[in-house]
Write a protein that holds these residues in place. Structure first.
Motif, PDB file in Angstrom:
ATOM      1  N   THR A 369       1.008  -0.976  -0.243  1.00 33.11           N
ATOM      2  CA  THR A 369      -0.250   0.026  -0.002  1.00 33.11           C
ATOM      3  C   THR A 369       0.758   1.282   0.085  1.00 33.11           C
ATOM      4  O   THR A 369       0.849   1.813  -0.691  1.00 33.11           O
ATOM      5  N   TRP A 372       2.732   1.150  -3.755  1.00 33.14           N
ATOM      6  CA  TRP A 372       2.003   1.842  -4.556  1.00 33.14           C
ATOM      7  C   TRP A 372       1.364   3.524  -4.118  1.00 33.14           C
ATOM      8  O   TRP A 372       0.680   4.461  -5.102  1.00 33.14           O
ATOM      9  N   THR A 399      -2.466  -3.198 -10.887  1.00 40.14           N
ATOM     10  CA  THR A 399      -4.024  -3.662 -11.034  1.00 40.14           C
ATOM     11  C   THR A 399      -4.326  -4.627 -10.412  1.00 40.14           C
ATOM     12  O   THR A 399      -5.005  -5.579  -9.764  1.00 40.14           O
ATOM     13  N   ARG A 402      -3.863  -3.914  -6.778  1.00 40.68           N
ATOM     14  CA  ARG A 402      -5.127  -3.710  -6.413  1.00 40.68           C
ATOM     15  C   ARG A 402      -6.333  -4.420  -6.516  1.00 40.68           C
ATOM     16  O   ARG A 402      -7.164  -4.798  -4.484  1.00 40.68           O
ATOM     17  N   ARG A 403      -6.718  -5.587  -7.150  1.00 40.12           N
ATOM     18  CA  ARG A 403      -7.135  -7.057  -6.430  1.00 40.12           C
ATOM     19  C   ARG A 403      -6.765  -7.426  -5.946  1.00 40.12           C
ATOM     20  O   ARG A 403      -8.021  -8.163  -4.958  1.00 40.12           O
ATOM     21  N   GLU A 406      -6.881  -4.334  -1.384  1.00 40.05           N
ATOM     22  CA  GLU A 406      -8.194  -4.027  -1.780  1.00 40.05           C
ATOM     23  C   GLU A 406      -9.490  -4.617  -0.843  1.00 40.05           C
ATOM     24  O   GLU A 406      -9.573  -4.105  -0.097  1.00 40.05           O
ATOM     25  N   ARG A 426     -12.776   5.094   0.471  1.00 40.57           N
ATOM     26  CA  ARG A 426     -12.079   4.054  -0.961  1.00 40.57           C
ATOM     27  C   ARG A 426     -10.848   5.523  -1.206  1.00 40.57           C
ATOM     28  O   ARG A 426     -10.822   6.449  -1.699  1.00 40.57           O
ATOM     29  N   HIS A 429      -5.488   6.032  -4.068  1.00 35.99           N
ATOM     30  CA  HIS A 429      -4.348   5.938  -5.348  1.00 35.99           C
ATOM     31  C   HIS A 429      -5.405   4.512  -5.994  1.00 35.99           C
ATOM     32  O   HIS A 429      -5.363   4.471  -7.003  1.00 35.99           O
ATOM     33  N   TYR A 430      -6.299   3.370  -5.091  1.00 37.24           N
ATOM     34  CA  TYR A 430      -6.918   2.367  -6.106  1.00 37.24           C
ATOM     35  C   TYR A 430      -8.118   2.772  -6.779  1.00 37.24           C
ATOM     36  O   TYR A 430      -8.108   2.697  -8.456  1.00 37.24           O
ATOM     37  N   GLU A 434      -6.985   2.668 -11.089  1.00 38.11           N
ATOM     38  CA  GLU A 434      -8.801   2.375 -12.049  1.00 38.11           C
ATOM     39  C   GLU A 434      -8.889   2.847 -13.255  1.00 38.11           C
ATOM     40  O   GLU A 434      -8.772   2.775 -14.124  1.00 38.11           O
ATOM     41  N   SER A 464     -11.934  -4.603  -8.234  1.00 37.90           N
ATOM     42  CA  SER A 464     -11.451  -5.173  -6.616  1.00 37.90           C
ATOM     43  C   SER A 464     -12.275  -4.444  -5.714  1.00 37.90           C
ATOM     44  O   SER A 464     -11.385  -4.550  -3.938  1.00 37.90           O
ATOM     45  N   CYS A 465     -12.928  -3.599  -5.592  1.00 40.13           N
ATOM     46  CA  CYS A 465     -14.144  -3.507  -4.233  1.00 40.13           C
ATOM     47  C   CYS A 465     -16.022  -4.795  -4.306  1.00 40.13           C
ATOM     48  O   CYS A 465     -16.232  -4.154  -3.673  1.00 40.13           O
TER      49      CYS A 465
END
Length: 563
Positions: A369, A372, A399, A402-403, A406, A426, A429-430, A434, A464-465
């Protein structure tokens, strides 16, 4: 153990002087001046001349002006360059206004650039056709135009290109203010392309826009023309030698105090290699005048150099972190497999925190985290005119990360009683990763997930959400269990649940969900049990049919057919 700090200004200066680049560039400048005595001018008040030299191993472009620039020409020459500027030349430099950044540059330089924009565009095109290294050089105000031209060339290069021009200026005025300095310094590869040469006792133009020390150290507002800041590397040449510095604050102080007053430090005890280096630099570029306040200047320059060198050590370099990032992501992949082995899934395995390995994953997640966040922040600050904010390998790596991470952040968020993660929780950076992926796929016309189609047993859920939507659906179910809930609120909750159903079914049809969501211990399967209790007996939908007929057991097998 604390590492010793060294000031290498003299060594760098000696290397530059002995390299032959300065002599080569200055000889071309003198050659360009031959026969150039025009006093005719355009809107800028100056006449600009440039010449292209095709040498055996390098191309050289020289910029000079007539008349030679003086203090009276530049005293009040200042112009803000907003993204909405009318001049064509101003719009060329919009890429420096990234992330709301604004700046100003002195009017004489930008006016000259604008006067000859069409011809300079042709010159830029000519440079792009040659594979040889390029040196862009100029004297006085011509050096300012050379700097603008170099920035223009740099902006058109691919972000990974190693074919960057070198800009050498001689006796040129500072070009822009702090915003301009920051826009360039955010891209270290660009900042390193500029070398500015100034004679400390001769050149009045380079130090024209430096704020005097009594402004820097007081609440008195300096004149507007004193707000200009240096960028790149400066080679300061004095009566006893040369010194080199890429620390903008040190350059400003050297120019404003050393050049104007002169300092001698020889004969003092040298307490460290850093202090010795700064003292020798000061002595190399001093004038013959002696001043009594040499202690203050010595300590100030030493402190500035020390801060600059320590900041360099802290500069975040994503390339150096690549292997560490891959190792941490491998740990998360292993954790994901462990969770699947106990029929729970990575999201709920982490959310329940029942294993000793959770402490290690928390540490690995924090590392990823932090890195990134820095990568995204750095990409946002870099001057970018195009939509490519990160190189492809970093964007795809981001990506994947993130997946992976997150969902773990979502687990922490709802474990601590949060709600509406997408809107309220959220991290930035995510969102940017995206957004940049969508922009990249739109430009290329190719989805990152279509490039290597894999079984849903091994993929990471594309959205990722996803687990945030699951948690919100569970909260809706919980709210509907309240007996005295109002009709309007119940209908609103029911509508949200139907929207969630449609969303899940869409992801299933695209094979965009990892099969781990259907593990018996997952939050999604918990939601389904809760949803079955509150749905009407005769209610039917594509998702309810999918779940009631146990088609989810075939998901990813290749045998699943959806009506």
């Amino acid at each position: 153990m604390n590492q010793q700090l060294f000031c290498s200004g003299l060594e760098v200066a000696s290397f530059i002087v002995s390299s032959g680049l300065l002599k080569l560039s200055w000889d071309k400048i003198l050659d360009c001046y031959v026969g150039f005595h025009q006093n005719e001018s355009r809107n800028s008040g100056f006449s600009l001349r440039w010449k292209f030299y095709a040498e055996a191993n390098v191309n050289i472009i020289v910029f000079i002006t007539s008349p030679i620039c003086t203090k009276s020409h530049l005293q009040d020459s200042k112009e803000w360059i907003p993204p909405t500027a009318n001049k064509e030349s101003c719009r060329v430099f919009e890429f420096l206004c990234n992330d709301g950044n604004s700046f100003c540059i002195h009017k004489a330089a930008i006016s000259l650039f604008d006067d000859h924009f069409d011809e300079l565009l042709q010159l830029k095109t000519q440079c792009g056709r040659s594979a040889k290294p390029l040196i862009v050089t100029g004297h006085s105000l011509g050096g300012s135009v050379a700097s603008l031209f170099t920035l223009w060339v740099l902006e058109s290069l691919d972000i990974s290109s190693a074919k960057r021009p070198l800009c050498l200026t001689f006796g040129s005025p500072l070009l822009g203010d702090k915003g301009f300095q920051q826009a360039i310094s955010q891209h270290p590869a660009w900042n390193s392309c500029f070398l500015h040469v100034a004679a400390t006792s001769k050149d009045s133009i380079p130090r024209l826009f430096i704020a005097p020390s009594h402004y820097l150290n007081s609440s008195i507002e300096a004149p507007k023309y004193d707000h200009y800041k240096p960028f790149g590397t400066f080679l300061l040449c004095g009566e006893n030698g040369c010194a080199c510095s890429e620390n903008p604050e040190a350059v400003s102080e050297l120019e404003s105090v050393i050049i104007r007053k002169g300092v001698s430090q020889l004969g003092k005890p040298m307490l460290s290699s850093l202090q010795a280096g700064t003292i020798l630099q000061l002595e190399a570029i001093r004038t013959r005048k002696e001043q009594q306040k040499r202690n203050e200047l010595d300590n100030l320059i030493k402190k500035l150099e020390e801060t600059c060198m320590r900041n360099k050590r802290k500069v975040f370099d994503p390339a150096k972190k690549l292997n560490e990032i891959k190792i941490k992501m491998a740990f998360l992949e292993w954790y994901k497999k462990c969770a699947k082995a106990i029929e729970t899934g990575c999201y709920d395995f982490y959310k329940n925190r029942v294993a000793r390995s959770d402490h290690d994953i928390i540490r690995h997640k924090k590392f990823l985290t932090n890195n990134w966040e820095k990568i995204v922040a750095q990409a946002e600050k870099k001057p970018q005119k195009q939509l490519v904010h990160l190189r492809s390998r970093w964007l795809y790596s981001g990506t994947t990360c993130r997946r992976m991470t997150e969902p773990l952040d979502i687990a922490d968020y709802y474990r601590n009683g949060g709600s509406n993660y997408v809107e309220n929780g959220r991290p930035h950076h995510y969102i940017k990763l995206e957004q940049w992926l969508e922009e990249d796929e739109k430009q290329s016309g190719v989805s990152v997930d279509s490039k290597k189609k894999q079984s849903v047993d091994v993929i990471l859920t594309y959205d990722s959400c996803f687990w945030a939507h699951v948690e919100e659906a569970r909260l809706c179910c919980k709210s509907m269990e309240v007996a005295d809930i109002e009709f309007e609120q119940r209908e609103s909750l029911r509508r949200k649940l139907k929207e969630f159903e449609a969303y899940v079914m869409e992801q299933i049809k695209k094979s965009a969900l990892s099969s781990e969501i259907f593990l018996k211990g997952s939050s999604f399967m918990q939601w389904w049990k809760e949803y079955e209790k509150i749905m009407e007996p005769d209610y039917s939908s594509p998702l309810t049919n999918f779940m009631k007929n146990s088609k989810f057991q075939q998901y990813g097998s290749g045998c699943l057919t959806l009506d």
